[in-house]
Write an enzyme that holds these catalytic residues in place. Structure first.
Site, PDB file in Angstrom:
ATOM      1  CG  HIS A  24      69.003 -71.757 -66.442  1.00 23.99           C
ATOM      2  ND1 HIS A  24      68.217 -71.356 -67.476  1.00 23.99           N
ATOM      3  CD2 HIS A  24      68.526 -71.164 -65.336  1.00 23.99           C
ATOM      4  CE1 HIS A  24      67.298 -70.557 -66.988  1.00 23.99           C
ATOM      5  NE2 HIS A  24      67.459 -70.397 -65.727  1.00 23.99           N
ATOM      6  CG  HIS A  78      59.983 -64.967 -61.668  1.00 25.49           C
ATOM      7  ND1 HIS A  78      59.514 -66.245 -61.501  1.00 25.49           N
ATOM      8  CD2 HIS A  78      60.962 -65.055 -62.613  1.00 25.49           C
ATOM      9  CE1 HIS A  78      60.174 -67.061 -62.314  1.00 25.49           C
ATOM     10  NE2 HIS A  78      61.069 -66.366 -62.985  1.00 25.49           N
ATOM     11  CD  GLU A  80      64.506 -68.739 -63.156  1.00 29.19           C
ATOM     12  OE1 GLU A  80      63.689 -68.146 -63.890  1.00 29.19           O
ATOM     13  OE2 GLU A  80      65.320 -69.573 -63.600  1.00 29.19           O
ATOM     14  CG  ASP A  82      66.789 -64.669 -62.377  1.00 29.45           C
ATOM     15  OD1 ASP A  82      65.927 -65.372 -61.819  1.00 29.45           O
ATOM     16  OD2 ASP A  82      66.645 -64.252 -63.544  1.00 29.45           O
ATOM     17  CG  HIS A 144      59.922 -68.140 -67.399  1.00 30.43           C
ATOM     18  ND1 HIS A 144      60.899 -69.104 -67.363  1.00 30.43           N
ATOM     19  CD2 HIS A 144      60.323 -67.204 -66.488  1.00 30.43           C
ATOM     20  CE1 HIS A 144      61.872 -68.744 -66.534  1.00 30.43           C
ATOM     21  NE2 HIS A 144      61.543 -67.592 -65.991  1.00 30.43           N
ATOM     22  CG  ASP A 163      62.033 -63.568 -65.989  1.00 27.27           C
ATOM     23  OD1 ASP A 163      63.002 -62.855 -65.702  1.00 27.27           O
ATOM     24  OD2 ASP A 163      61.863 -64.703 -65.518  1.00 27.27           O
ATOM     25  CE1 TYR A 191      65.487 -63.165 -70.030  1.00 29.98           C
ATOM     26  CE2 TYR A 191      63.180 -63.450 -70.577  1.00 29.98           C
ATOM     27  CZ  TYR A 191      64.184 -63.416 -69.644  1.00 29.98           C
ATOM     28  OH  TYR A 191      63.905 -63.659 -68.320  1.00 29.98           O
ATOM     29  CG  HIS A 222      66.577 -60.455 -66.932  1.00 24.98           C
ATOM     30  ND1 HIS A 222      67.578 -60.781 -66.046  1.00 24.98           N
ATOM     31  CD2 HIS A 222      65.601 -61.377 -66.745  1.00 24.98           C
ATOM     32  CE1 HIS A 222      67.216 -61.850 -65.348  1.00 24.98           C
ATOM     33  NE2 HIS A 222      66.026 -62.228 -65.760  1.00 24.98           N
TER      34      HIS A 222
HETATM   35 FE1  FEO Z   1      62.706 -66.426 -64.572  1.00 30.35          FE
HETATM   36 FE2  FEO Z   1      64.813 -63.774 -64.693  1.00 30.35          FE
HETATM   37  O1  FEO Z   1      64.078 -65.313 -63.956  1.00 30.35           O
END
Ligand code: FEO
Length: 387
Positions: A24, A78, A80, A82, A144, A163, A191, A222
């Protein structure tokens, strides 16, 4: 697709997103990974999943270890997508599985997927026995997202904080000591600067909670797994969460006919003259997410634009909108630019920097093209302001 054993009976079963170049808007030149972890004990646990289009890759890695239908728990650290994007598909295979998540995680997952899954909601300090191990949970709201949490396995001294501590790197290497540490740190900084920076206060709370745990491995969601340089990444997070800056200047600008650039180069001269490292960041050639990485520890933030149609150039406006949202603190700002008539851009920049809580130096606003005397005057004035 092979699973990688990171601790006895604990496996990395994530997906590698080699082609990802934008997360994004955050430029991800090195791609990324979505790290999922499989814990095989009396109960079988999958911690997080991967983006939906890498589901098959994750599934094959899981199958390399066990039959996926044996999964008892899926921890969703989390919401989100991903990390939760493959939940709908994997839940079809392991229908007996319970999803373990935070209170906000349950709300978020229900609103994302509208499925009638079994949830077990956990709070900080809760633990769940899974055989020789027990999983413990630490809620990390706003690191986050409101739902973010970490899973901790004390028997393995392993922290899985999603994250936090991550980096967008696609690579065959899995551990921080297998890849050039400079790259891992640079991507960890990028990041943090582009995703975590607004949440320094919450990061500090999370670091306090994590500080009480015995950890010898951090598996973020990640990039590379930290097993050798844990102290360094924790130290870096502590510094960034405190918004501690260095005597370093960033001059961020765009220019129409070169006048604003002339001012930028005069400002550069002043910082160089004071022995302060300075980076010139032309918004035509630098991506805003790379600029944010440089801004993470820079004390002096100088932003310049000529006036176009009674305002800033759109590139400068876009950068300031992005930066303001990421809320860097403890900075000294300077607005500058040239103009033909009107000349509103410098005032607009100044208002945004001030509104971001920056301590401001006197703005520089020059009509048309600055000559040598004008540039000398700018330098003379600025030299008195930069300590
Ligand atoms: Fe907040 Fe890697 O997603």
């Amino acid at each position: 697709m092979k699973a990688i054993e990171i601790k006895k009976d604990i496996y990395w079963v994530g997906g590698i997103d080699w082609d990802l170049r934008s997360f994004h808007g955050h430029l991800t030149q090195r791609g990324s990974t979505y790290n999922a972890y499989l814990i095989v004990d009396e109960k079988v646990v999958l911690v997080d999943t991967v983006k939906h289009y890498l589901y098959q890759e994750m599934l094959e890695r899981i199958k390399d270890v066990i039959d996926p239908s044996q999964i008892d728990y899926i921890v969703s650290n989390h919401v989100e997508m991903d990390h939760s994007g493959s939940l709908p598909k994997i839940m079809k295979i392991c229908q007996k599985a319970t999803i373990i998540t935070s209170p906000n995680g349950e709300k978020g997952l229900k609103k994302h997927y509208r499925e009638k899954w079994d949830f077990k909601v956990v709070e900080t300090g809760d633990s769940l026995p899974i055989g020789k191990r027990n999983m413990q949970f630490v809620l990390m709201p706003m690191v986050h997202w409101p739902d973010s949490m970490a899973t901790y396995i004390p028997q393995d001294k392993l922290l899985l904080p999603n994250d936090a501590f991550g980096q967008h790197i696609a690579s065959p290497e899995r551990f921080d000591d297998e890849l050039d540490l400079g790259i891992v740190k640079e991507e960890a900084a990028k990041y943090y600067a582009n995703i975590v920076l607004p949440f320094g206060r919450q990061v500090k709370k999370a670091l306090d909670a994590v500080g009480e745990l015995q950890i010898d491995m951090i598996g973020p969601s990640h990039g590379l797994i930290w097993r050798t340089h844990l102290n360094e990444i924790i130290k870096m997070y502590t510094k960034w969460a405190d918004n501690r800056t260095e005597e370093k200047a960033l001059i961020i600008y765009d220019t129409m006919w070169g006048s604003t650039e002339k001012i930028a180069r005069s400002i550069q001269d002043v910082f160089e003259g004071k022995g302060i490292p300075v980076q010139l960041q032309n918004l035509k050639t630098n991506h805003i997410s790379d600029i944010m990485t440089n801004l993470l520890t820079a004390k002096y933030i100088c932003v310049g634009s000529p006036t176009l149609n009674n305002g800033m150039l759109p590139t400068v406006s876009a950068f300031l909108t992005y930066m303001k949202g990421l809320a860097p603190k403890n900075r000294v700002g300077l607005a500058f630019g040239s103009y033909g008539w009107g000349g509103q851009s410098v005032e607009e920049i100044e208002q945004i920097l001030k509104g971001s809580g920056f301590e401001m130096m006197e703005k520089i606003r020059i009509n048309y093209i600055p000559d040598k005397d004008t540039l000398d005057e700018i330098k003379e004035k600025l030299e008195k302001e930069v300590l």
